[in-house]
Design an enzyme around this catalytic site. Sequence first.
Site, PDB file in Angstrom:
ATOM      1  N   ASN A 152      27.047 -56.682  -9.719  1.00 12.83           N
ATOM      2  CA  ASN A 152      26.549 -56.054  -8.498  1.00 12.83           C
ATOM      3  C   ASN A 152      27.553 -56.389  -7.409  1.00 12.83           C
ATOM      4  OD1 ASN A 152      25.228 -55.235  -6.222  1.00 12.83           O
ATOM      5  ND2 ASN A 152      23.332 -56.379  -6.622  1.00 12.83           N
ATOM      6  N   ARG A 189      25.665 -52.080 -10.969  1.00 20.34           N
ATOM      7  CA  ARG A 189      24.671 -51.534 -10.053  1.00 20.34           C
ATOM      8  C   ARG A 189      25.401 -50.680  -9.025  1.00 20.34           C
ATOM      9  NH1 ARG A 189      22.037 -53.918  -4.854  1.00 20.34           N
ATOM     10  NH2 ARG A 189      20.205 -52.600  -4.647  1.00 20.34           N
ATOM     11  N   HIS A 225      16.439 -49.323  -4.338  1.00 23.57           N
ATOM     12  CA  HIS A 225      15.720 -50.364  -5.092  1.00 23.57           C
ATOM     13  C   HIS A 225      14.972 -49.755  -6.273  1.00 23.57           C
ATOM     14  CE1 HIS A 225      15.329 -52.795  -1.104  1.00 23.57           C
ATOM     15  NE2 HIS A 225      16.363 -53.246  -1.777  1.00 23.57           N
ATOM     16  N   ARG A 262      17.741 -55.334   8.960  1.00 27.24           N
ATOM     17  CA  ARG A 262      17.694 -53.889   9.232  1.00 27.24           C
ATOM     18  C   ARG A 262      16.387 -53.522   9.915  1.00 27.24           C
ATOM     19  NH1 ARG A 262      18.953 -52.010   3.229  1.00 27.24           N
ATOM     20  NH2 ARG A 262      19.698 -54.112   2.843  1.00 27.24           N
ATOM     21  N   GLU A 268      16.248 -57.127 -11.636  1.00 26.94           N
ATOM     22  CA  GLU A 268      17.089 -55.932 -11.690  1.00 26.94           C
ATOM     23  C   GLU A 268      18.204 -56.083 -12.718  1.00 26.94           C
ATOM     24  OE1 GLU A 268      16.965 -56.383  -7.332  1.00 26.94           O
ATOM     25  OE2 GLU A 268      17.371 -54.241  -7.284  1.00 26.94           O
TER      26      GLU A 268
END
Length: 376
Positions: free
Chosen positions: A7, A71, A160, A221, A364
């Site tokens: 990732n 990813r 996600h 964010r 993940e």
Amino acid sequence: MTVLVINSGSSSLKYAVVKPATGEFLADGIIEQVGEGPIADHDAALTATFDKLAAEGLHLDDLGLVAVGHRVVHGGKKFYRPTLIDDALVEEIEELSPLAPLHNPPAVLGIEVARRMLPDLPHIAVFDTAFFHNLPLAAEMYAIDRKLADRWRIRRYGFHGTSHEYVSRQAAEFLGRRYGSLNQIVLHLGNGASASAIANGSPVDTSMGLTPMEGLVMGTRSGDIDPGIIMYLWRTAGMSVEDIETMLNRNSGVLGLGGANDFRDLRRLIESGDSAAQLAYDVYVHRLRKYVGAYMAVLGRTDVISFTAGVGENDIGVRRDALAGLAPLGIEIDEARNAGPSREVRCISTPESPITVLVVPTNEELAIAQACAEMV
Ligand code: AMP
């Protein structure tokens, strides 16, 4: 048989060596401060990864690697299943960069370096947007000029996705129910945060949009804001597009309001009586409740609500406060169950609660490794 999962972010490279069949992790870690000091670039980051593995006695040639899984945040509308990487795909991921300027360029760097260093293995891209590729149009479309939206590919893509799918499948398995028979809400609350509504196994809405900025309040964010704020800042405060983007991505969320982006730090501030941290927390929880309510209405009948990722799996208060007082809507949290720690899937609602509330650790890397194993 193992899969190396990579990732690759702008300033970090996360890796894991996973046995997809058993879920065992032979190694996992993160190389940070990529682009600084000794880790000058993604080349150096991957070399450092291999060095770290070697230091743990894991040598690439002996790992039984069958694939490298990457990813990739944005797959646009085109890529919605794990895809074997070739030069053309790298180009297409690059072309999607304007839609994910912070995420796709470093993913491309990671892919290029890994393909160069491990040329004999298949490299597979797993897209964060994939799970949501078939959202109903009513949820996918923004109510803006249709021609512009089509010309510039403006859509709700969602992110996600790997986590939302993994967690919702885990939830069904835990409950011993058929995946396609359940209506679920998944709350992925990590550094980034997103919610999804899944009806009979198909996603019908999700809170992130064209970019991973929309929706829930996150660590740094903003999540949802009035788009008018952007024009106002540009026109009146004299901020550039880059200034505004940085502010919304890096200096907003609970950090912007409360001075800490990590919930452990935010908790400490709240406990010390810091009112700004308390307000950040209140805004975070308020937004989360709003999405839960909205998605319950979207679904009509909700069977399961699952919390996952760093905050969702660990922060007792967020789970309690987000769903407090919702017994009239069919949600009853059991305080003791909610407070009990566990790395396993567990139920935190009362036995009488019409809606089952779960904590489901996401994974993940495992999901990516399994997707790769299925392909090769
Ligand atoms: P993730 O993006 O899933 O890795 O989540 C990272 C975030 O999870 C961190 O920034 C923290 O805000 C939060 N987190 C991690 N561990 C804990 C914990 N024990 N308690 C509360 N929050 C945590």
